[in-house]
Structures are given as C-alpha cells and as structure tokens.
Design a protein around this motif. Structure first.
Motif, PDB file in Angstrom:
ATOM      1  N   UNK A  95     101.724  88.046 111.486  1.00 44.52           N
ATOM      2  CA  UNK A  95     101.010  86.786 111.481  1.00 44.52           C
ATOM      3  C   UNK A  95     101.478  85.956 112.674  1.00 44.52           C
ATOM      4  N   UNK A 110     101.652  81.831 114.051  1.00 44.85           N
ATOM      5  CA  UNK A 110     101.538  80.422 113.679  1.00 44.85           C
ATOM      6  C   UNK A 110     101.615  79.584 114.944  1.00 44.85           C
ATOM      7  N   UNK A 130      99.429  74.585 113.179  1.00 40.31           N
ATOM      8  CA  UNK A 130      98.380  75.400 112.555  1.00 40.31           C
ATOM      9  C   UNK A 130      98.938  76.214 111.401  1.00 40.31           C
ATOM     10  N   UNK A 131      98.036  76.720 110.593  1.00 39.00           N
ATOM     11  CA  UNK A 131      98.435  77.645 109.543  1.00 39.00           C
ATOM     12  C   UNK A 131      98.696  79.019 110.115  1.00 39.00           C
ATOM     13  N   UNK A 132      99.032  79.952 109.263  1.00 38.08           N
ATOM     14  CA  UNK A 132      99.303  81.310 109.698  1.00 38.08           C
ATOM     15  C   UNK A 132      98.018  82.113 109.770  1.00 38.08           C
ATOM     16  N   UNK A 184     104.737  80.983 117.101  1.00 37.99           N
ATOM     17  CA  UNK A 184     105.752  81.679 116.308  1.00 37.99           C
ATOM     18  C   UNK A 184     105.088  82.862 115.615  1.00 37.99           C
ATOM     19  N   UNK A 233     105.393  86.042 112.840  1.00 43.88           N
ATOM     20  CA  UNK A 233     106.061  86.470 111.625  1.00 43.88           C
ATOM     21  C   UNK A 233     105.623  87.879 111.241  1.00 43.88           C
ATOM     22  N   UNK A 283     112.075  86.036 109.389  1.00 45.72           N
ATOM     23  CA  UNK A 283     112.408  84.655 109.717  1.00 45.72           C
ATOM     24  C   UNK A 283     111.645  84.128 110.923  1.00 45.72           C
ATOM     25  N   UNK A 293     111.916  79.949 109.231  1.00 41.65           N
ATOM     26  CA  UNK A 293     110.917  80.880 108.734  1.00 41.65           C
ATOM     27  C   UNK A 293     110.376  80.470 107.385  1.00 41.65           C
ATOM     28  N   UNK A 294     109.594  81.369 106.803  1.00 34.39           N
ATOM     29  CA  UNK A 294     108.985  81.096 105.507  1.00 34.39           C
ATOM     30  C   UNK A 294     109.925  81.507 104.381  1.00 34.39           C
ATOM     31  N   UNK A 310     103.624  75.726 102.145  1.00 28.65           N
ATOM     32  CA  UNK A 310     102.450  76.537 102.438  1.00 28.65           C
ATOM     33  C   UNK A 310     102.019  77.305 101.200  1.00 28.65           C
ATOM     34  N   UNK A 322      96.316  81.854 104.385  1.00 25.07           N
ATOM     35  CA  UNK A 322      97.149  80.668 104.240  1.00 25.07           C
ATOM     36  C   UNK A 322      96.348  79.387 104.374  1.00 25.07           C
ATOM     37  N   UNK A 323      96.786  78.382 103.629  1.00 31.11           N
ATOM     38  CA  UNK A 323      96.306  77.034 103.843  1.00 31.11           C
ATOM     39  C   UNK A 323      97.042  76.391 105.008  1.00 31.11           C
ATOM     40  N   UNK A 324      96.651  75.174 105.319  1.00 26.20           N
ATOM     41  CA  UNK A 324      97.245  74.452 106.448  1.00 26.20           C
ATOM     42  C   UNK A 324      98.607  73.850 106.096  1.00 26.20           C
TER      43      UNK A 324
END
Lengths: 113, 114
Positions: free
Chosen positions: A36, A38, A42-44, A88, A90, A105, B42-43, B91, B105-107
């Motif tokens: 993904x 980003x 913005x979103x992914x 970024x 992922x 990460x 990161x997520x 998110x 994904x949403x914003x």
C-alpha cells in the motif's frame, strides 16, 4: 504469530533512479501479500497484491513486486522513480487461516529533484 | 457509499473526555479493521471484525478502548477518559472478508487530545 518487517525506515532516491523497498514476512502458511502507499494527508491505496501463480506481480503507477518464498520476501521495485512517488509505503500480509491484515512499520520515500 | 467513510475527519478533545469515532464500511464487506497511526509511525492494529464472529480485540491498548459493530454495518470506536498519548489518526478499513482480498481504507479520523 504473523509479522511483517520493513527494515528501511527512510529511503532517499533521485528522480529517475531505480527503487527497491524491502519487505520480509513471517508466516506459517502461504501468505497473501500486499503493498500500500500513503501519500501525505491521504488514505492508503493498494499498489499491488500477490496471491499465487507468477511470483512477479505488476501494480499501478509502474510498480512491481517479486515474491521469493525462499527468502520470505516481497520487495517492491520501480525502474524509474518520479517526484510524485514520494510517500510512505506499507507492506502487509494475511493468510487463509489468519485473515487479519498485518502491516509492516512502513518505509518513507523521499525523492530528490 | 462508494468507499469507506469515517467521521469526524478531525476531532479535538480535552484530556479525560470520551470520544466516539465512526466508520461506515463498503456495503457487503464483512470484515472491518481499526488501526491507529501515530505521527510518523506505522499502522498499529486495534481490532478486527469478521461477520458475526467474535472480534479480535488483541490490539486494543487498554480497557479505555472499545469498539462495536452490529452485523456488517457501521462500527464505532470509543475511547474513554482520553489521554494525550491517544492523539493519532485512527484508520478504518473494510474488505469482503476473504484473506486474499484487499482492504479498502477510509481517510481516517485525526484525534488530538489537549
């Protein structure tokens, strides 16, 4: 437990240069692999995904990734980077038994003019 | 809707207050995820819903965090007694619930605790 490692926190390349972002996974089963992107604010967005078959997969924006089971890797590549690729990135994976999507990460890409 | 919708997009709250974040998944998506993304990081997985199965709450950082989802519809993430370290982008993502499919994904909701 499943895990995804992106060893490079930050990569800087010049515009027009080639790019490789590393991703290693730890999974007991056959993984499903994703990259993904980003962009700032913005979103992914999904770049590409691997499920089975040809180990070299093509994605959007000129990106490709190669699945190497022997190295537990799924590295993202692009032959010539554009300034708009700064973002970024992922790596993520899931499996048939563990449907939860696990993310690395992230790697921050800076593109120099 | 066409995509995953999250509200509010931004939320500023005082320390100690409760907040509720909302996620509208894509219609027909049985799987729903919440992630937290702190500034420059990161997520971080929080919770995963899959259909009517018991949710995977293994990522919730403390008992101040909870989430609900009724069926395959809207989900709400609630943070009680917010702390400054809760400041992050939250998110939400949804997918059709099969491992080999992508998550959308949403914003995100940017939460700032002051």
């Amino acid at each position: 437990a499943q895990s995804v490692t992106q060893p490079d926190i930050h990569i800087t390349v010049s515009e027009g240069a080639s790019l490789e972002l590393r991703c290693n996974y730890s999974y007991g089963a056959t993984p499903y692999l994703f990259w993904y992107v980003q962009s700032p604010g913005q979103g992914l967005q999904l770049l590409l995904k691997y499920f089975s078959g040809d180990t070299l997969v093509q994605g959007i924006k000129g990106f490709e990734a190669e699945f190497k089971r022997s190295q537990s890797s799924f590295n993202l590549r692009k032959p010539s980077v554009h300034w708009s690729d700064a973002a970024e990135y992922f790596c993520a994976c899931s499996s048939g038994s563990a449907r939860q999507l696990t993310f690395g990460s992230g790697t921050q890409l800076t593109v120099l003019p | 809707g066409a995509g995953v919708s999250q509200s509010p997009s931004n939320k500023v709250t005082e320390k100690g207050k409760d907040v509720e974040l909302r996620c509208d998944p894509i219609s027909g998506h049985t799987a729903l995820y919440w992630y937290r993304q702190r500034l420059g990081q990161g997520l971080e997985f929080l919770i995963y819903f899959q259909g009517n199965s018991a949710p995977d709450k293994s990522g919730l950082p403390s008992d101040r965090f909870s989430a609900e989802r009724t069926g395959e519809s809207v989900s709400t993430l609630t943070i009680q007694r917010t702390q400054q370290e809760d400041s992050a982008v939250y998110l939400c993502a949804s997918s059709i619930g099969v491992a080999n499919t992508e998550a959308f994904f949403g914003q995100g909701t940017r939460l700032t605790v002051v």
